[in-house]
Write an enzyme that holds these catalytic residues in place. Structure first.
Site, PDB file in Angstrom:
ATOM      1  N   ILE A  22       0.848  -1.212   0.000  1.00 50.20           N
ATOM      2  CA  ILE A  22       0.000   0.000   0.000  1.00 50.20           C
ATOM      3  C   ILE A  22       0.876   1.251   0.000  1.00 50.20           C
ATOM      4  N   ALA A  93       4.712  -1.977   8.851  1.00 46.83           N
ATOM      5  CA  ALA A  93       4.197  -2.990   9.780  1.00 46.83           C
ATOM      6  C   ALA A  93       4.502  -4.372   9.222  1.00 46.83           C
ATOM      7  N   THR A 140      -6.173  -1.113  10.470  1.00 48.36           N
ATOM      8  CA  THR A 140      -6.955  -2.152   9.798  1.00 48.36           C
ATOM      9  C   THR A 140      -8.310  -2.364  10.483  1.00 48.36           C
ATOM     10  N   ASP A 141      -9.259  -2.904   9.734  1.00 45.61           N
ATOM     11  CA  ASP A 141     -10.562  -3.239  10.334  1.00 45.61           C
ATOM     12  C   ASP A 141     -10.459  -4.442  11.268  1.00 45.61           C
ATOM     13  N   GLU A 142      -9.343  -5.197  11.180  1.00 42.26           N
ATOM     14  CA  GLU A 142      -9.223  -6.410  12.004  1.00 42.26           C
ATOM     15  C   GLU A 142      -9.149  -6.107  13.494  1.00 42.26           C
ATOM     16  N   TYR A 165      -1.464 -10.541  14.892  1.00 42.04           N
ATOM     17  CA  TYR A 165      -1.376  -9.369  14.008  1.00 42.04           C
ATOM     18  C   TYR A 165      -2.359  -8.283  14.438  1.00 42.04           C
ATOM     19  N   SER A 166      -3.635  -8.657  14.563  1.00 41.36           N
ATOM     20  CA  SER A 166      -4.625  -7.614  14.863  1.00 41.36           C
ATOM     21  C   SER A 166      -4.446  -7.066  16.276  1.00 41.36           C
ATOM     22  N   ALA A 167      -3.946  -7.926  17.206  1.00 34.48           N
ATOM     23  CA  ALA A 167      -3.671  -7.424  18.556  1.00 34.48           C
ATOM     24  C   ALA A 167      -2.561  -6.373  18.510  1.00 34.48           C
ATOM     25  N   LYS A 169      -1.812  -4.432  15.955  1.00 33.87           N
ATOM     26  CA  LYS A 169      -2.348  -3.208  15.322  1.00 33.87           C
ATOM     27  C   LYS A 169      -3.270  -2.471  16.308  1.00 33.87           C
ATOM     28  N   ASN A 194      -9.799  -5.251   3.568  1.00 32.08           N
ATOM     29  CA  ASN A 194      -8.788  -5.949   2.752  1.00 32.08           C
ATOM     30  C   ASN A 194      -8.519  -5.246   1.430  1.00 32.08           C
ATOM     31  N   LEU A 205      -4.162 -13.564  -0.091  1.00 28.43           N
ATOM     32  CA  LEU A 205      -5.000 -14.465  -0.882  1.00 28.43           C
ATOM     33  C   LEU A 205      -5.017 -14.136  -2.389  1.00 28.43           C
ATOM     34  N   HIS A 299      -9.425 -18.315  12.885  1.00 29.17           N
ATOM     35  CA  HIS A 299      -9.801 -17.602  11.645  1.00 29.17           C
ATOM     36  C   HIS A 299     -11.038 -16.709  11.848  1.00 29.17           C
TER      37      HIS A 299
HETATM   38  P1  NAD Z   1       3.309  -4.914   3.386  1.00 31.74           P
HETATM   39  O1  NAD Z   1       3.670  -6.061   4.239  1.00 31.74           O
HETATM   40  O2  NAD Z   1       3.135  -5.100   1.920  1.00 31.74           O
HETATM   41  O3  NAD Z   1       4.421  -3.759   3.554  1.00 31.74           O
HETATM   42  C1  NAD Z   1       4.940  -3.413   4.803  1.00 31.74           C
HETATM   43  C2  NAD Z   1       6.169  -2.535   4.547  1.00 31.74           C
HETATM   44  O4  NAD Z   1       6.678  -2.108   5.825  1.00 31.74           O
HETATM   45  C3  NAD Z   1       7.320  -3.268   3.846  1.00 31.74           C
HETATM   46  O5  NAD Z   1       7.893  -2.438   2.869  1.00 31.74           O
HETATM   47  C4  NAD Z   1       8.316  -3.543   4.966  1.00 31.74           C
HETATM   48  O6  NAD Z   1       9.655  -3.607   4.514  1.00 31.74           O
HETATM   49  C5  NAD Z   1       8.082  -2.348   5.871  1.00 31.74           C
HETATM   50  N1  NAD Z   1       8.421  -2.601   7.278  1.00 31.74           N
HETATM   51  C6  NAD Z   1       8.035  -3.640   8.066  1.00 31.74           C
HETATM   52  N2  NAD Z   1       8.549  -3.506   9.300  1.00 31.74           N
HETATM   53  C7  NAD Z   1       9.260  -2.338   9.296  1.00 31.74           C
HETATM   54  C8  NAD Z   1      10.023  -1.655  10.276  1.00 31.74           C
HETATM   55  N3  NAD Z   1      10.172  -2.138  11.512  1.00 31.74           N
HETATM   56  N4  NAD Z   1      10.612  -0.481   9.937  1.00 31.74           N
HETATM   57  C9  NAD Z   1      10.485   0.022   8.681  1.00 31.74           C
HETATM   58  N5  NAD Z   1       9.794  -0.603   7.708  1.00 31.74           N
HETATM   59  C10 NAD Z   1       9.194  -1.772   8.012  1.00 31.74           C
HETATM   60  O7  NAD Z   1       2.021  -4.272   4.042  1.00 31.74           O
HETATM   61  P2  NAD Z   1       0.767  -3.565   3.353  1.00 31.74           P
HETATM   62  O8  NAD Z   1      -0.211  -4.587   2.956  1.00 31.74           O
HETATM   63  O9  NAD Z   1       1.270  -2.586   2.367  1.00 31.74           O
HETATM   64  O10 NAD Z   1       0.157  -2.801   4.616  1.00 31.74           O
HETATM   65  C11 NAD Z   1       0.613  -1.482   4.958  1.00 31.74           C
HETATM   66  C12 NAD Z   1      -0.110  -1.030   6.212  1.00 31.74           C
HETATM   67  O11 NAD Z   1      -1.508  -1.016   5.963  1.00 31.74           O
HETATM   68  C13 NAD Z   1       0.096  -1.942   7.421  1.00 31.74           C
HETATM   69  O12 NAD Z   1       0.210  -1.128   8.562  1.00 31.74           O
HETATM   70  C14 NAD Z   1      -1.171  -2.776   7.487  1.00 31.74           C
HETATM   71  O13 NAD Z   1      -1.455  -3.149   8.810  1.00 31.74           O
HETATM   72  C15 NAD Z   1      -2.196  -1.792   6.952  1.00 31.74           C
HETATM   73  N6  NAD Z   1      -3.370  -2.381   6.274  1.00 31.74           N
HETATM   74  C16 NAD Z   1      -3.211  -3.315   5.301  1.00 31.74           C
HETATM   75  C17 NAD Z   1      -4.325  -3.811   4.630  1.00 31.74           C
HETATM   76  C18 NAD Z   1      -4.186  -4.850   3.533  1.00 31.74           C
HETATM   77  O14 NAD Z   1      -5.213  -5.393   3.089  1.00 31.74           O
HETATM   78  N7  NAD Z   1      -2.995  -5.162   3.039  1.00 31.74           N
HETATM   79  C19 NAD Z   1      -5.585  -3.350   4.958  1.00 31.74           C
HETATM   80  C20 NAD Z   1      -5.722  -2.386   5.968  1.00 31.74           C
HETATM   81  C21 NAD Z   1      -4.582  -1.896   6.603  1.00 31.74           C
HETATM   82  O1  DAU Z   2      -8.856  -6.638   6.781  1.00 38.74           O
HETATM   83  C1  DAU Z   2      -7.622  -5.982   6.545  1.00 38.74           C
HETATM   84  C2  DAU Z   2      -6.501  -6.990   6.605  1.00 38.74           C
HETATM   85  O2  DAU Z   2      -6.622  -7.786   5.439  1.00 38.74           O
HETATM   86  C3  DAU Z   2      -5.133  -6.351   6.698  1.00 38.74           C
HETATM   87  O3  DAU Z   2      -5.029  -5.656   7.911  1.00 38.74           O
HETATM   88  C4  DAU Z   2      -4.037  -7.408   6.611  1.00 38.74           C
HETATM   89  O4  DAU Z   2      -2.775  -6.781   6.578  1.00 38.74           O
HETATM   90  C5  DAU Z   2      -4.240  -8.199   5.349  1.00 38.74           C
HETATM   91  O5  DAU Z   2      -3.289  -9.239   5.295  1.00 38.74           O
HETATM   92  C6  DAU Z   2      -5.643  -8.773   5.272  1.00 38.74           C
HETATM   93  O6  DAU Z   2      -5.840  -9.826   6.253  1.00 38.74           O
HETATM   94  P1  DAU Z   2      -6.568 -11.221   5.877  1.00 38.74           P
HETATM   95  O7  DAU Z   2      -6.074 -12.248   6.808  1.00 38.74           O
HETATM   96  O8  DAU Z   2      -8.022 -11.036   5.730  1.00 38.74           O
HETATM   97  O9  DAU Z   2      -5.954 -11.415   4.378  1.00 38.74           O
HETATM   98  P2  DAU Z   2      -5.403 -12.723   3.614  1.00 38.74           P
HETATM   99  O10 DAU Z   2      -5.194 -12.307   2.205  1.00 38.74           O
HETATM  100  O11 DAU Z   2      -4.277 -13.359   4.325  1.00 38.74           O
HETATM  101  O12 DAU Z   2      -6.653 -13.704   3.676  1.00 38.74           O
HETATM  102  C7  DAU Z   2      -7.893 -13.346   3.123  1.00 38.74           C
HETATM  103  C8  DAU Z   2      -8.869 -14.484   3.401  1.00 38.74           C
HETATM  104  O13 DAU Z   2      -8.450 -15.617   2.623  1.00 38.74           O
HETATM  105  C9  DAU Z   2      -8.864 -14.942   4.841  1.00 38.74           C
HETATM  106  O14 DAU Z   2     -10.184 -15.322   5.212  1.00 38.74           O
HETATM  107  C10 DAU Z   2      -7.971 -16.166   4.857  1.00 38.74           C
HETATM  108  C11 DAU Z   2      -8.178 -16.745   3.463  1.00 38.74           C
HETATM  109  N1  DAU Z   2      -6.989 -17.447   2.886  1.00 38.74           N
HETATM  110  C12 DAU Z   2      -5.801 -16.785   2.893  1.00 38.74           C
HETATM  111  C13 DAU Z   2      -4.676 -17.395   2.386  1.00 38.74           C
HETATM  112  C14 DAU Z   2      -3.328 -16.692   2.396  1.00 38.74           C
HETATM  113  C15 DAU Z   2      -7.128 -18.711   2.352  1.00 38.74           C
HETATM  114  O15 DAU Z   2      -8.231 -19.278   2.321  1.00 38.74           O
HETATM  115  N2  DAU Z   2      -6.017 -19.315   1.830  1.00 38.74           N
HETATM  116  C16 DAU Z   2      -4.786 -18.721   1.854  1.00 38.74           C
HETATM  117  O16 DAU Z   2      -3.806 -19.347   1.392  1.00 38.74           O
END
Ligand code: NAD
Ligand code: DAU
Length: 358
Positions: A22, A93, A140-142, A165-167, A169, A194, A205, A299
């Site tokens: 992101i 993160a 995050t919404d988690e 993770y969510s704890a 955050k 997500n 996923l 889950h």
């Molecule tokens: P990501 O795992 O793709 O990227 C995380 C980035 O943070 C990486 O570039 C990593 O190198 C860097 N990083 C990790 N630990 C670090 C540290 N200690 N110091 C400096 N850099 C560090 O994550 P993402 O999916 O891009 O998520 C970004 C943020 O958005 C996170 O805080 C996550 O909780 C939040 N978020 C993600 C989602 C989602 O669906 N992916 C949804 C809602 C919120």
């Molecule tokens: O809701 C926001 C969150 O969404 C973010 O804060 C997290 O950083 C991000 O990773 C994401 O969390 P989820 O656990 O929901 O995402 P993930 O893509 O890991 O999984 C999405 C759903 O798919 C979940 O119900 C678990 C399921 N899943 C995931 C994987 C990796 C599977 O069924 N098979 C898989 O192999």
């Protein structure tokens, strides 16, 4: 007393975790759009950080990359002194639930201690000028736990995280709120659902399914695939974050979601059809790859966001429908083979075989 400076014009923005999924989408959107602002990207470059994501902006004069840890107080403090940040957009993160189940301590270190380190540097450097600064915390919404078949997360939802993770955050969110209450830090929190889209590491996923389908490998679906997520294209999340940074009210929490609730099995089926279509395969050819595997421990059943207040306050709505967003994402992975080859390395293969015994 002057109004609390809306709209906010950040001069030098510290973006943490800008090499991740992101964060890099956010920088790609912002650096060219706001040429008068400086952007400093502080990223540790864990397995999830990838400078290839930022190739198109790496030479821009208003962009600087610093490799480092947000938990490194000396470094963060030096950066505040040197660049005089007036805004922080905090993405950095550990972000994957499955990894948090295997190794939670890294989540405490980066997500909690890292966030507090940033908050403390910000409050020291912004003393006397809080009104013109912003700390945008990307959460995050988690943190609100899991929903049953009905209902939505709202601003009234209590914190009830259920995974390491969510704890972590949620703990970070509490510190952000505490710094606002205790020190008057001008914070904004985004709790988003997500995300999916270009540059997402294929442990999550959607990119995982695309890669498995391309390679004709089994697609692991946890449990019966009945869990529900509310999907949002990453560009729409970044558009909301831009509005929060420039026009958001300090002290506010914004809930962001795509109103695109879908069960995992339905989204996997749809993605496999989109990959088949893009690859010129027979319709339905990849459905046989679906493989039900052991469920994720603890889950969360369902996440769903009520984003109406955010839409009203920020004048923001998602621009992608779920299917259009997924189609764009599939096409991006298909046309970015260099990126895929770089990510699909030995450590990624080792992760897959450790996580999935299929
Ligand atoms: P990501 O795992 O793709 O990227 C995380 C980035 O943070 C990486 O570039 C990593 O190198 C860097 N990083 C990790 N630990 C670090 C540290 N200690 N110091 C400096 N850099 C560090 O994550 P993402 O999916 O891009 O998520 C970004 C943020 O958005 C996170 O805080 C996550 O909780 C939040 N978020 C993600 C989602 C989602 O669906 N992916 C949804 C809602 C919120
Ligand atoms: O809701 C926001 C969150 O969404 C973010 O804060 C997290 O950083 C991000 O990773 C994401 O969390 P989820 O656990 O929901 O995402 P993930 O893509 O890991 O999984 C999405 C759903 O798919 C979940 O119900 C678990 C399921 N899943 C995931 C994987 C990796 C599977 O069924 N098979 C898989 O192999």
């Amino acid at each position: 007393m002057p109004p609390r400076s809306l709209p906010h014009k950040p001069d030098c923005v510290l973006v943490t975790g800008g090499a991740g999924f992101i964060g890099s989408n956010f920088l790609l959107r912002m650096v060219r759009r706001y040429a008068e602002l400086q952007f400093v990207n502080l990223d540790k470059l864990t397995y999830a950080g990838n400078l290839m994501n930022l190739h198109s902006i790496e030479r821009e004069s208003n962009y600087t990359f610093v490799r480092g840890d947000v938990g490194d107080l000396e470094l963060v403090s030096k950066l505040f002194a040197r660049y005089q940040f007036t805004s922080v957009v905090h993405f950095a993160a550990e972000s994957h639930v499955d990894r948090s189940i295997r190794a939670p301590l890294a989540f405490v270190q980066s997500n909690i201690l890292g966030t507090v380190t940033l908050l403390d540097s910000a409050r020291r450097h912004w003393d006397g000028q809080m009104d013109t600064c912003r700390f945008l915390h990307v959460s995050t919404d988690e943190v609100f736990g899991a929903l049953g078949e009905e209902g939505y997360f709202t601003l009234a939802s209590p914190y009830a995280p259920r995974s390491p993770y969510s704890a972590s955050k949620a703990a970070a969110d509490h510190f952000v709120r505490a710094y606002a209450n205790t020190y008057g830090l001008p914070i904004i929190i985004s709790n988003c659902s997500n995300n999916f889209g270009p540059y997402q590491f294929p442990e999550k996923l959607i990119p995982l399914v695309i890669l498995c389908a391309l390679d004709r490998r089994p697609v692991p679906v946890y449990g019966k695939g009945e869990n529900v997520r509310d999907w949002l294209h990453v560009e729409d999340h970044c558009a909301a974050l831009e509005k929060m940074l420039t026009h958001g009210a300090p002290g506010t929490t914004y809930l962001v979601g795509g109103s695109s609730e879908t069960s995992n099995l339905d989204i996997v089926r749809l993605l496999l059809n989109l990959v088949d279509e893009a690859m010129g395969r027979a319709p339905g050819a990849s459905q046989e790859l679906i493989t039900f595997v052991a469920d994720r421990p603890g889950h969360d059943f369902r996440y769903a966001i009520d984003a109406r207040q955010t839409q009203k306050d920020l004048g923001w709505t998602p621009s992608y429908s779920l299917e259009a967003g997924l189609r764009q994402t599939v096409n991006w992975y298909l046309t970015n083979q260099d990126w895929l080859n770089a990510v699909n390395d030995q450590s990624y293969q080792a992760y897959l075989s450790e996580q999935y015994s299929i």
